[in-house]
Design an enzyme around this catalytic site. Structure first.
Site, PDB file in Angstrom:
ATOM      1  N   ARG A 238       0.565  -1.010   0.259  1.00  0.00           N
ATOM      2  CA  ARG A 238      -0.010   0.223  -0.126  1.00  0.00           C
ATOM      3  C   ARG A 238       0.720   1.127   0.024  1.00  0.00           C
ATOM      4  O   ARG A 238       1.776   1.307   0.645  1.00  0.00           O
ATOM      5  CB  ARG A 238      -1.088   0.094   1.120  1.00  0.00           C
ATOM      6  CG  ARG A 238      -2.030   1.017   1.313  1.00  0.00           C
ATOM      7  CD  ARG A 238      -3.057   0.515   2.272  1.00  0.00           C
ATOM      8  NE  ARG A 238      -3.910   2.181   2.669  1.00  0.00           N
ATOM      9  CZ  ARG A 238      -4.139   2.479   3.704  1.00  0.00           C
ATOM     10  NH1 ARG A 238      -3.973   1.841   4.706  1.00  0.00           N
ATOM     11  NH2 ARG A 238      -4.710   3.670   4.034  1.00  0.00           N
TER      12      ARG A 238
ATOM     13  N   TYR B 113       0.354   5.614  -0.180  1.00  0.00           N
ATOM     14  CA  TYR B 113      -0.659   6.814  -0.483  1.00  0.00           C
ATOM     15  C   TYR B 113      -0.558   7.146  -1.948  1.00  0.00           C
ATOM     16  O   TYR B 113       0.562   6.832  -2.774  1.00  0.00           O
ATOM     17  CB  TYR B 113      -0.009   7.874   0.462  1.00  0.00           C
ATOM     18  CG  TYR B 113      -0.285   7.813   2.033  1.00  0.00           C
ATOM     19  CD1 TYR B 113      -1.483   7.226   2.392  1.00  0.00           C
ATOM     20  CD2 TYR B 113       0.752   8.207   2.717  1.00  0.00           C
ATOM     21  CE1 TYR B 113      -1.618   7.057   3.755  1.00  0.00           C
ATOM     22  CE2 TYR B 113       0.737   8.123   4.020  1.00  0.00           C
ATOM     23  CZ  TYR B 113      -0.615   7.602   4.548  1.00  0.00           C
ATOM     24  OH  TYR B 113      -0.635   7.310   5.873  1.00  0.00           O
TER      25      TYR B 113
ATOM     26  N   ASP C 224     -10.286   1.850  16.536  1.00  0.00           N
ATOM     27  CA  ASP C 224      -9.609   1.186  15.212  1.00  0.00           C
ATOM     28  C   ASP C 224      -8.890   0.090  15.345  1.00  0.00           C
ATOM     29  O   ASP C 224      -8.201  -0.366  14.379  1.00  0.00           O
ATOM     30  CB  ASP C 224      -9.085   2.418  14.243  1.00  0.00           C
ATOM     31  CG  ASP C 224      -7.731   2.913  14.460  1.00  0.00           C
ATOM     32  OD1 ASP C 224      -7.291   2.449  15.563  1.00  0.00           O
ATOM     33  OD2 ASP C 224      -7.301   3.372  13.738  1.00  0.00           O
TER      34      ASP C 224
ATOM     35  N   ASP D 109      -2.466   7.462  16.518  1.00  0.00           N
ATOM     36  CA  ASP D 109      -1.673   8.053  15.503  1.00  0.00           C
ATOM     37  C   ASP D 109      -1.377   9.486  15.729  1.00  0.00           C
ATOM     38  O   ASP D 109      -1.997  10.485  16.308  1.00  0.00           O
ATOM     39  CB  ASP D 109      -2.470   8.163  14.070  1.00  0.00           C
ATOM     40  CG  ASP D 109      -2.901   6.790  13.571  1.00  0.00           C
ATOM     41  OD1 ASP D 109      -2.161   6.085  13.781  1.00  0.00           O
ATOM     42  OD2 ASP D 109      -3.975   6.778  13.223  1.00  0.00           O
TER      43      ASP D 109
ATOM     44  N   ASP E  46     -10.684   6.863  14.739  1.00  0.00           N
ATOM     45  CA  ASP E  46      -9.167   7.326  14.382  1.00  0.00           C
ATOM     46  C   ASP E  46      -8.419   8.298  14.861  1.00  0.00           C
ATOM     47  O   ASP E  46      -8.441   9.407  13.910  1.00  0.00           O
ATOM     48  CB  ASP E  46      -8.859   6.756  13.091  1.00  0.00           C
ATOM     49  CG  ASP E  46      -7.619   6.391  12.479  1.00  0.00           C
ATOM     50  OD1 ASP E  46      -6.834   6.375  13.425  1.00  0.00           O
ATOM     51  OD2 ASP E  46      -7.313   6.259  11.359  1.00  0.00           O
TER      52      ASP E  46
END
Length: 231
Positions: A74, A76, A106, A111, A143
């Site tokens: 993956r 961005y 989540d 984060d 999240d």
């Protein structure tokens, strides 16, 4: 840290080592920094990069690896403009519903978006000053995005709370996270609390709550599912 495998392949792992043992960047690094009032951030994605690197919560010792979706590594679709990572010893519990937002966690560490001027290398443990937090809702999950600044950044002295952060930066972060999944035919992400950032005091309370959830995860009081907790 020690690299295994090749960059940009499924084999790549960034492992963390202590003096005589392998460490988990999630479980073995304190969430609070040695400097009073600051927190530790594990840098997963350096500023201006695209590879979606993350602490592998289900692997032994939780090395940093590139996320895989539908069998593909993956990335961005464009670079992220800030350093991105997580605060160790935190967990957004998927079994607990937020009383106001009515969505569950989540299943990851919380984060962090670090807004300093320098790109921080993957695997860096940075002491950061927490400035605020944004409640992103991604696919029905809560999240949190903590906004912080590295204590070594020249701006750190002048930034103490969310109102000190330029509106262009705050809106830039919000819009980046609103839109970033749309090239994959995913809907726009939403945000709680009328899309407003909560201040530093509230952010620290939320970080402490996610640390308490992590403690329950480690003690076995919360169901770990497939997560590697080192227990």
């Amino acid at each position: 840290t020690e690299v295994e495998g090749e960059v940009a392949t499924e084999s790549f792992r960034l492992k963390f080592k202590g003096e005589d043992a392998v460490l988990s960047p999630w479980h073995d690094i304190p969430y609070k920094a040695e400097t009073e009032g600051l927190y530790n951030m594990v840098v997963e994605i350096p500023k201006y990069s695209k590879a979606k690197m993350e602490v592998a919560t289900k692997e032994e010792f939780n090395p940093i690896a590139q996320d895989i979706k539908k069998g593909k590594l993956r990335d961005y679709h464009g670079p992220i403009f800030w350093n991105y990572g997580c605060i160790p010893q935190t967990w957004e519990d998927p079994n607990v519903e937020h009383p106001e937002l009515k969505v569950n966690g989540d299943d990851d560490p919380i984060d962090v978006v670090e807004i300093g001027g320098s790109a921080l290398a993957m695997g860096t443990i940075a002491e950061v000053k927490v400035l605020g937090v944004l409640a992103m809702i991604d696919d029905g999950e809560l999240d949190w995005k903590v906004v912080a600044i590295s204590k070594d950044d020249p701006l750190a002295e002048t930034l103490n709370d969310i109102d000190d952060v330029p509106e262009a930066v705050l809106s830039g972060i919000r819009e980046w996270f609103r839109w970033y999944k749309t090239p994959d035919d995913k809907p726009l992400n939403g945000f709680g609390f009328d899309e407003k950032y909560l201040d530093a005091e509230e952010a620290k309370k939320i970080i402490d709550e996610t640390n308490e959830a992590w403690q329950k995860l480690r003690s076995g009081d919360s169901d770990a599912g497939k997560l590697w907790t080192g227990k």
